[in-house]
Design a protein around this motif. Structure first.
Motif, PDB file in Angstrom:
ATOM      1  N   GLU A 379       0.856  -1.185   0.000  1.00  0.00           N
ATOM      2  CA  GLU A 379       0.000   0.000   0.000  1.00  0.00           C
ATOM      3  C   GLU A 379       0.887   1.227   0.000  1.00  0.00           C
ATOM      4  O   GLU A 379       1.934   1.240   0.627  1.00  0.00           O
ATOM      5  CB  GLU A 379      -0.897  -0.018   1.233  1.00  0.00           C
ATOM      6  N   GLY A 404       6.783   2.258   0.818  1.00  0.00           N
ATOM      7  CA  GLY A 404       7.815   2.084   1.819  1.00  0.00           C
ATOM      8  C   GLY A 404       8.573   3.385   1.923  1.00  0.00           C
ATOM      9  O   GLY A 404       7.965   4.437   2.054  1.00  0.00           O
TER      10      GLY A 404
ATOM     11  N   VAL C  74       4.326  -6.116   9.203  1.00  0.00           N
ATOM     12  CA  VAL C  74       3.798  -4.878   8.634  1.00  0.00           C
ATOM     13  C   VAL C  74       3.781  -4.958   7.109  1.00  0.00           C
ATOM     14  O   VAL C  74       2.949  -4.360   6.453  1.00  0.00           O
ATOM     15  CB  VAL C  74       4.626  -3.684   9.137  1.00  0.00           C
TER      16      VAL C  74
ATOM     17  N   PRO E  53      -4.043   7.957   6.035  1.00  0.00           N
ATOM     18  CA  PRO E  53      -3.637   6.857   6.915  1.00  0.00           C
ATOM     19  C   PRO E  53      -2.174   6.511   6.667  1.00  0.00           C
ATOM     20  O   PRO E  53      -1.711   6.510   5.534  1.00  0.00           O
ATOM     21  CB  PRO E  53      -4.558   5.714   6.488  1.00  0.00           C
ATOM     22  N   VAL E  54      -1.466   6.260   7.752  1.00  0.00           N
ATOM     23  CA  VAL E  54      -0.038   5.984   7.648  1.00  0.00           C
ATOM     24  C   VAL E  54       0.251   4.522   7.955  1.00  0.00           C
ATOM     25  O   VAL E  54       1.167   3.925   7.419  1.00  0.00           O
ATOM     26  CB  VAL E  54       0.724   6.903   8.616  1.00  0.00           C
ATOM     27  N   TRP E  55      -0.580   3.935   8.807  1.00  0.00           N
ATOM     28  CA  TRP E  55      -0.328   2.542   9.196  1.00  0.00           C
ATOM     29  C   TRP E  55      -0.861   1.613   8.122  1.00  0.00           C
ATOM     30  O   TRP E  55      -1.971   1.086   8.213  1.00  0.00           O
ATOM     31  CB  TRP E  55      -1.014   2.261  10.534  1.00  0.00           C
ATOM     32  N   VAL E  56      -0.098   1.450   7.104  1.00  0.00           N
ATOM     33  CA  VAL E  56      -0.500   0.536   6.043  1.00  0.00           C
ATOM     34  C   VAL E  56       0.647  -0.444   5.811  1.00  0.00           C
ATOM     35  O   VAL E  56       1.690  -0.344   6.432  1.00  0.00           O
ATOM     36  CB  VAL E  56      -0.796   1.290   4.738  1.00  0.00           C
ATOM     37  N   ARG E  57       0.397  -1.379   4.906  1.00  0.00           N
ATOM     38  CA  ARG E  57       1.482  -2.305   4.556  1.00  0.00           C
ATOM     39  C   ARG E  57       2.668  -1.510   4.060  1.00  0.00           C
ATOM     40  O   ARG E  57       2.591  -0.842   3.043  1.00  0.00           O
ATOM     41  CB  ARG E  57       1.008  -3.238   3.452  1.00  0.00           C
ATOM     42  N   TYR E  58       3.763  -1.616   4.787  1.00  0.00           N
ATOM     43  CA  TYR E  58       4.914  -0.756   4.514  1.00  0.00           C
ATOM     44  C   TYR E  58       5.969  -1.556   3.782  1.00  0.00           C
ATOM     45  O   TYR E  58       6.345  -2.639   4.220  1.00  0.00           O
ATOM     46  CB  TYR E  58       5.464  -0.231   5.838  1.00  0.00           C
ATOM     47  N   HIS E  59       6.422  -1.036   2.700  1.00  0.00           N
ATOM     48  CA  HIS E  59       7.405  -1.760   1.903  1.00  0.00           C
ATOM     49  C   HIS E  59       8.804  -1.523   2.448  1.00  0.00           C
ATOM     50  O   HIS E  59       9.401  -0.490   2.211  1.00  0.00           O
ATOM     51  CB  HIS E  59       7.321  -1.289   0.455  1.00  0.00           C
ATOM     52  N   VAL E  60       9.299  -2.491   3.183  1.00  0.00           N
ATOM     53  CA  VAL E  60      10.653  -2.381   3.716  1.00  0.00           C
ATOM     54  C   VAL E  60      11.609  -2.888   2.650  1.00  0.00           C
ATOM     55  O   VAL E  60      11.535  -4.044   2.247  1.00  0.00           O
ATOM     56  CB  VAL E  60      10.768  -3.199   5.010  1.00  0.00           C
TER      57      VAL E  60
END
Lengths: 698, 299, 167, 102, 120
Positions: A379, A404, C74, E53-60
């Protein structure tokens, strides 16, 4: 005091107030570079600039702020914890902001006095028995409730999501009154977006079985789901569908994304409208196909129906997601409600099938999400980096769509638009001053531009002494401008030494009057060559924000010259040619090349200054006839590139003026240099363009 | 009693380090500034962001401080002045520092802000970069001392400091130590220019004061660790033992800040690449080097 | 001795509490950090049971491992902030039954098993670490080297499946 | 004796919670958390046995080290698989991994 | 001092830390409370009210290294006991550890060659 804390005086509060007055952490609006450009040394006056208003006590406002920037400043101000103070420098008060606690005229001595006053005010007024709460319209928010999975569900009160049964979560959105509701023309776009066709509900179909069509609502004879209004007729008639951001993001081509999210408002509008209109309509069909496609494979125990339902809706969510990440988001906008309304029929259907706590298909949730280069569907979030962001010029409003910590799309606009070119129109005597006010970062260049356009209109030739005086002025300004850029750039890349030294030298250049400047010139040269040789800076910048050839050709100035294009308006000037001017060119076209070009230009400008007698000081301008009529055009190489001006003068008054500024071209290439980079590198790329938001014309 | 002395020394050290940091960042030597800044932060509002993960948001600064204090507890000022002389002290220091990352990840996630979140996850990447360069040089130090107790490690350096016998380990460890305490150029999680304060961005008032205090204590422990593991800790002529540790610690801290002033912040990607492609092979070579030299000496 | 029992019981209670919290919160980050807290409490129990090296090692390893776990959660879980209070479980009753059953069985073994005499003292921490080193280099050498190969296999396997090949 | 029993009881409860989690969660990562908890319970038991039954035999500790290694390896491989699966299907839900079960 | 007493000191330090923090919080609270204002509690986002919204699936992007790290990290569990006894055992121990580390380093080399070390 406006920003006092609530409380009566006690000795701990006195102590705290004393400490607060001693430790003035400062957030500068629009930015510190502008303050230095006005000759202000904030650190010497006892103010300590910090990166976020959260850590600041004092909001320093330099000069007059345009409306949008004033709103941003008001938001930053309200986000500062109390006690907080406003120190206005050079402009007594700003509409939209609370009255400043201390106002000081421009000038270092006045600033010093102002800071001393501010200290007294803070020490005496940090606490007050009754305080006003800032109620500026700009900072008003209203709370709405949204489903975390389905951003299109927006309600005014808490509850559960009609699609998935999750609890709605509250979130703020800017009050309706604010024109700055997350910019890029979003509001306007929505206002203009065509309403959902009223006639849409004339046929009802099953979300799973598109062959079922009835004239009135009811249940599907095949699966028993509630029927939903069918709107496919409208969907097919939407030609713009292919151009929706979604369609572009679905592809893996970063270059394509860059194109979509340009700052150009009209592009966004068009896409948005098309998208908004197309979105509700295509759904039933898509869902139906999806549902069938997966039905065969997927049979978790007793959940078939429910999971299909979820799947369909998952897909919905993604449509909306896409819209959000793409152009200006539906999520915060009133228009969103209408998107949600579009599914009203369907939502009720879902309620019947009660998804509470049920299983939700992640496959469907992520199927339409944009995929990054490594193939993971993540997302994306939209994060604003401006208009008041420490690393970028104040007033530049960049929004990165973050995948990200990578930038998936970028949009840039300015919060400094101060009206139209008509406001420059003035009698010939005052026109140069008016134009000089266009860009506080390069007033000399713009004044010169106005003078030369007027002289072209009058057909006046200037002699060598005036020409050399102008060269000196313009080149000193270029040196100061590049140093000012370098100071901000040094702060952005975290090189304290570069930032401090460049700031110091910039102030010295700005304050330079007509005394000999040999020592300063030596210091600047030493500094520039030290920065140019620093290996770690080179490592830090190499390869960032490389401009493609066609991109570099669309701009002028150091950015173009860093990409090997030897364009420079000074080459056209015979006085510059007489002084032996040669443009500085680098080939790589990346942030490092831009740094090197600017450093080389600092040296070249100093050479020119010395060749043209070394001193600073404005030369006398030739007098023009008071009843001048005619048309003139002029081009000046500002520190950022070529500025072109066309004017029409009638009876001693400028009646038409058209300006092409270098930053107007530069802001368009922001997505080109930043998309695909890591966020810090993207910021470096944008900052390395050195664009001035002030001179960007719509 | 010893523990109280250590805590007092730690606070004093943190104060001096704050002065040093102010000197490095503003270019001015202001011995009173940290006190004034601390008082000012106490007197300011501490705004809690809207709907954060309150638990994580509130715990993070405390955890950061606790982690730093734990690390300090096993580092000796002098043979007697050590709060807890654990037999596995060198490993314990590592364990304590690992929670620095946990605290920053919490601080990044907690406030529900974009800048903080990017910064928080970034620091985890930074840990993945520096962790091995902390672990392996400490192991080689332990090889020479034949013990993991910090006091034994200092005693083992009587003849020659570890900085001299294993220079590669010394350099790697010092750089990694700067990364642990996010001193520039490794200040990726706070990155003032890039992320407007990053993980600390949403901390204000007293919570910011705690966060900054924790960071200062952390810097002290890392500088002290460099002094203890590589610069002979309390060993030195003339001065009392504790003074030597103190002087070396502050000198290391000053050197770290001074170095950070003149270099740009590293790119997250470069940091990972350099540590894994250059740092880890060097650290492995260091193990071999120390192994061979020790065997040669013991032969 | 009593102090030891109390410490083990207290830390154990913390471990159990956070262990349960892992599956009770809907925030993924909280979930991973709860597991970290549980594991750290287990490390604390190791310390209380005088296995100092293992305890400190557990405290350290788990901090990084669980933080990385949080990252992957996450990345791959929808709604990682837990804002929607979503329930992501199935076959609850069956799981609960198996959990309780397994727990009871283990408890029964623990309490009914004749464990024989209990050792009053353990070797001190330095001796333990040394003994562990000697053990590793002598009798368990093969185990030690096998561990290396196993780790290598794990690294290769995870990289091979996880990294997208580029053109 | 009491301490041993307390430790064993805690190990048992942790194992039970882990088992519950591993069975009840639908998501690969959450299932791995359950497994880690079970291994944690096992480690508690191992250390308790070492400490209270045979503190002189260091193999007990060696065994715990191996369990820790297993945990790390499980995590690495699990996340690797999760990444691959997420890339392919956009989901790490076990409900949706029907084809993995054959 | 027995080992368990050591840990008691550590626990005491943690409690003391928490006590210090609580004291500071109380002290700050005594000075004054935070005044609620519109927009004040929204996280700073460049002078905009950004409720995205900030708390989403975060691409590390570093997950490749993270996977390598998870496994490679175990090395130190074996290295520390070895380091303590190395001088006692001499060169054979160095060779044993050399084999161990080389095997692990092969994993890094493999990851390197597969591009796990770069930004994904």
């Amino acid at each position: 005091m406006n920003g006092a804390r609530l409380g009566t005086w006690t000795w701990p509060r006195r102590l705290a107030a004393w400490a607060i007055a001693r430790d003035l952490q400062t957030f500068v609006v629009p930015d510190a570079r502008l303050a230095r450009g006005a000759g202000l040394d904030l650190a010497a006056a006892g103010l300590r600039p910090v990166a976020t208003p959260r850590h600041a006590t004092v909001l320093v406002v330099v000069g007059a702020l345009p409306e949008e920037l004033a709103i941003a400043a008001a938001i930053a101000h309200v986000q500062m914890p109390r006690p907080r103070a406003i120190l206005a420098v050079g402009s007594p008060s700003t509409p939209g902001l609370p009255e400043p606690d201390v106002a000081a005229p421009l000038g270092q001595e006045a600033l010093r006095v102002g800071v001393a006053t501010l200290r007294r005010v803070l020490a005496a007024g940090a606490f007050a028995p009754d305080v006003e709460v800032a109620e500026s319209a700009a900072v008003q928010t209203r709370t709405e409730f949204v489903c975390p999975m389905h951003p299109e569900i927006v309600k005014d009160e808490p509850g559960i999501c009609p699609i998935c049964g999750m609890d709605l979560v509250p979130r703020e959105t800017a009050g309706e009154t604010s024109p700055h509701t997350r910019g890029h023309g979003g509001m306007d776009a929505h206002a203009e977006a065509p309403d959902r066709p009223e006639t849409a509900g004339d046929a009802y179909t099953c979300p799973m079985h598109p062959e079922v069509v009835q004239p009135e609502p009811g249940r599907c004879p095949m699966c028993g789901m509630n029927l939903v209004p069918r709107e496919d007729a409208v969907a097919r008639s939407q030609p713009g569908h292919e151009a929706t951001p979604m369609a572009v993001y679905a592809g893996h081509e970063p270059a394509a994304t860059a194109r979509v999210s340009h700052a150009a408002h009209d592009v966004d509008h068009a896409e948005h409208d098309a998208h908004a209109a197309a979105m509700p309509d295509e759904r039933p069909i898509d869902h139906a196909m999806m549902g069938h496609g997966d039905m065969g494979q997927q049979t978790p125990m007793g959940l078939q129906t429910a999971s299909h339902v979820a799947m369909n809706h998952g897909e919905h969510a993604n449509h909306a997601d896409m819209a959000m990440t793409g152009s200006e988001a539906d999520a915060t906008m009133p228009e969103m409600d209408h998107a949600a309304m579009g599914h009203a029929g369907m939502e009720e259907g879902m309620m019947d099938h009660s998804m509470h706590g049920g299983f939700m298909s992640m496959v469907a949730m992520t199927e339409r999400l944009p995929r990054s280069a490594d193939g993971l569907p993540m997302e994306w979030i939209e994060a604003p980096f401006g208009p008041l962001f420490p690393g970028l010029p104040g007033g530049l409003d960049v929004t990165f769509t973050l995948d990200g910590d990578g930038v998936a799309a970028a949009a840039a606009t300015v919060a400094t638009a101060r009206g139209v070119e008509a406001t420059w129109l003035a009698p010939t005597e005052t026109f140069p001053d008016r134009l000089a006010g266009v860009d506080p970062l390069a007033p000399v260049a713009y004044r010169l531009l106005a003078r030369r356009a007027l002289e072209a209109a009058a057909g006046v030739e200037i002699d060598q002494s005036i020409a050399y005086a102008r060269v000196r002025d313009a080149e000193w300004e270029r040196v100061g401008s590049h140093l000012g850029w370098l100071a901000e750039f040094g702060a952005l890349i975290g090189d304290q030494w570069v930032a401090d030294r460049a700031a110091e030298l910039q102030i010295a250049v700005v304050r330079l009057t007509s005394e000999p400047a040999a020592k300063l010139i030596r210091e600047i040269r030493t500094f520039a060559s030290a920065v140019a040789r620093a290996p770690l800076i080179a490592r830090r910048l190499a390869g960032i924000g490389t401009t493609a050839p066609n991109v570099a050709e669309s701009v002028s100035g150091p950015v173009a010259r860093a990409a090997g294009i030897a364009t420079d308006a000074r080459l056209e000037d015979r006085w510059y040619r007489a002084l032996g001017f040669m443009p500085s060119v680098r080939e790589a076209g990346d942030a490092l090349a831009r740094l090197h070009v600017r450093l080389a230009e600092i040296g070249a400008s100093l050479d020119l200054v010395l060749a043209a007698d070394g001193y600073r000081g404005e030369g006398p301008d030739p007098t023009l006839s008071a009843h001048l009529s005619g048309a003139g055009r002029a081009t000046v190489e500002t520190p950022r590139g070529e500025a072109r001006l066309r004017i029409v003068v009638e009876h001693g008054s400028v009646v038409e003026a058209r300006l092409e500024s270098p930053s107007t071209a530069l802001i368009r290439i922001v997505p080109d240099v930043s998309v695909g980079e890591e966020v810090a590198d993207a910021l470096v790329a944008v900052a390395s363009l050195d664009l001035s938001p002030w001179e960007v014309t719509p | 009693m010893t523990a109280a002395t250590i805590v007092a020394a730690l606070l004093a050290g943190a104060y001096v380090v704050a002065v040093l940091e102010g000197w490095a960042t503003t270019g001015r030597f202001q011995p009173g500034a940290p006190l004034v800044a601390g008082l000012a932060l106490l007197g300011r509002e501490s705004v809690v962001p809207r709907r954060p993960d309150r638990l994580l948001y509130e715990t993070a600064p405390v955890l950061l401080l606790a982690a730093a204090v734990m690390a300090a507890a096993v580092l000796p000022l002098s043979p007697e002045l050590v709060a807890v002389d654990l037999a596995t002290g060198a490993l314990f220091v590592n364990a304590a520092w690992a929670y620095v990352m946990v605290a920053l990840v919490m601080a990044g996630w907690g406030p529900n802000g974009a800048y903080a979140m990017v910064a928080g996850w970034r620091f985890l990447g930074q840990l993945i970069a520096y962790a091995m360069l902390i672990v392996m040089p400490i192991a080689t130090v332990g090889m020479r001392a034949e013990s993991l107790a910090t006091t034994a490690i200092v005693s083992s350096q009587v003849g020659l400091w570890n900085a001299a016998t294993q220079p590669i380990g010394f350099v790697l460890f010092t750089l990694a130590a700067m990364a642990v305490a996010f001193i520039p150029p490794f200040d990726l999680p706070t990155a003032p220019g890039e992320l407007a304060g990053g993980v600390a961005a949403e901390y204000t008032g007293v919570r910011l004061a705690i966060f900054r205090l924790a960071r200062l204590v952390l810097v002290v422990t890392l500088a002290a660790a460099v002094a203890v593991f590589f610069l002979g800790g309390w060993l030195g002529p003339w001065l009392p033992a504790w003074a030597w540790t103190g002087v070396k610690t502050l000198a290391v801290a000053a050197a770290m800040f001074a170095a950070g002033r003149f270099v740009p912040r590293l790119r997250a990607e470069h940091l990972l690449q350099w540590t894994w492609k250059l740092g880890i092979p060097l650290a492995l070579f260091n193990i071999a080097w120390v192994g061979v030299t020790l065997w040669w000496a013991d032969r | 001795m009593i102090a030891q029992t109390v410490a083990v019981a207290l830390l154990g209670a913390v471990a159990v509490w956070f262990g349960a919290a892992v599956f009770r919160t809907s925030s993924m980050v909280r979930s991973a950090l709860s597991l970290l807290a549980s594991m750290a409490a287990i490390g604390g129990m190791f310390l209380a049971m005088e296995a100092e090296f293992l305890g400190v090692l557990q405290l350290m390893m788990m901090a990084t491992e669980m933080a990385i776990m949080a990252v992957f959660m996450v990345m791959y879980m929808m709604d990682p902030g837990g804002l929607g209070q979503m329930d992501m479980s199935h076959q609850k009753r069956l799981s609960l039954a198996s959990g309780v059953l397994a727990g009871l069985a283990a408890l029964a073994i623990a309490f009914l098993g004749g464990w024989g005499p209990v050792a009053a003292t353990a070797p001190d921490a330095a001796a333990q670490t040394r003994a562990l080193g000697i053990e590793m280099m002598t009798r368990s050498l093969l185990v030690f080297e096998t561990a290396a190969v196993t780790i290598l296999v794990a690294m290769i396997a995870s990289v091979a499946v996880a990294i997208a090949r580029r053109r | 004796m009491t301490t041993l029993l307390v430790a064993l009881a805690i190990g048992a409860v942790l194992f039970a919670i882990g088992l519950y989690g591993a069975l009840s969660q639908t998501n690969l990562v959450m299932i791995m958390m359950g497994v880690e908890l079970m291994l944690g319970g096992a480690m508690v038991n191992l250390v308790a046995f070492w400490r209270f039954l045979h503190p002189e035999r260091i193999e007990g500790q060696m065994f715990v080290l191996i369990v820790m290694t297993v945990m790390a390896i499980e995590a690495a491989v699990g996340f690797g698989l999760g990444t691959a699966r997420f890339r392919a299907k956009g989901s790490v839900e076990m409900e949706e991994a029907a084809e993995l079960k054959g | 001092m027995s080992t368990l007493q050591h840990y008691l000191v550590l626990a005491g330090l943690i409690v003391g830390t928490i006590g210090l923090v609580v004291t500071l919080l109380l002290l700050a609270r005594a000075v004054g409370q935070t005044r609620a204002e519109a927009g004040k509690d929204v996280p700073f986002a460049g002078g905009t009210l950004a409720p995205k919204p900030v708390w989403v699936r975060y691409h590390v992007r570093y997950y490749g290294v993270a996977l390598l790290f998870l496994a490679f990290d175990m090395e130190m569990a074996f290295m520390y006991p070895w380091a303590v006894v190395y001088r006692e055992l001499g060169l054979p121990a160095l060779l044993d550890m050399g084999v161990f580390l080389s095997v692990l380093f092969l994993g890094i080399l493999y990851g390197w060659s597969e591009g796990a070390l770069r930004r994904q």
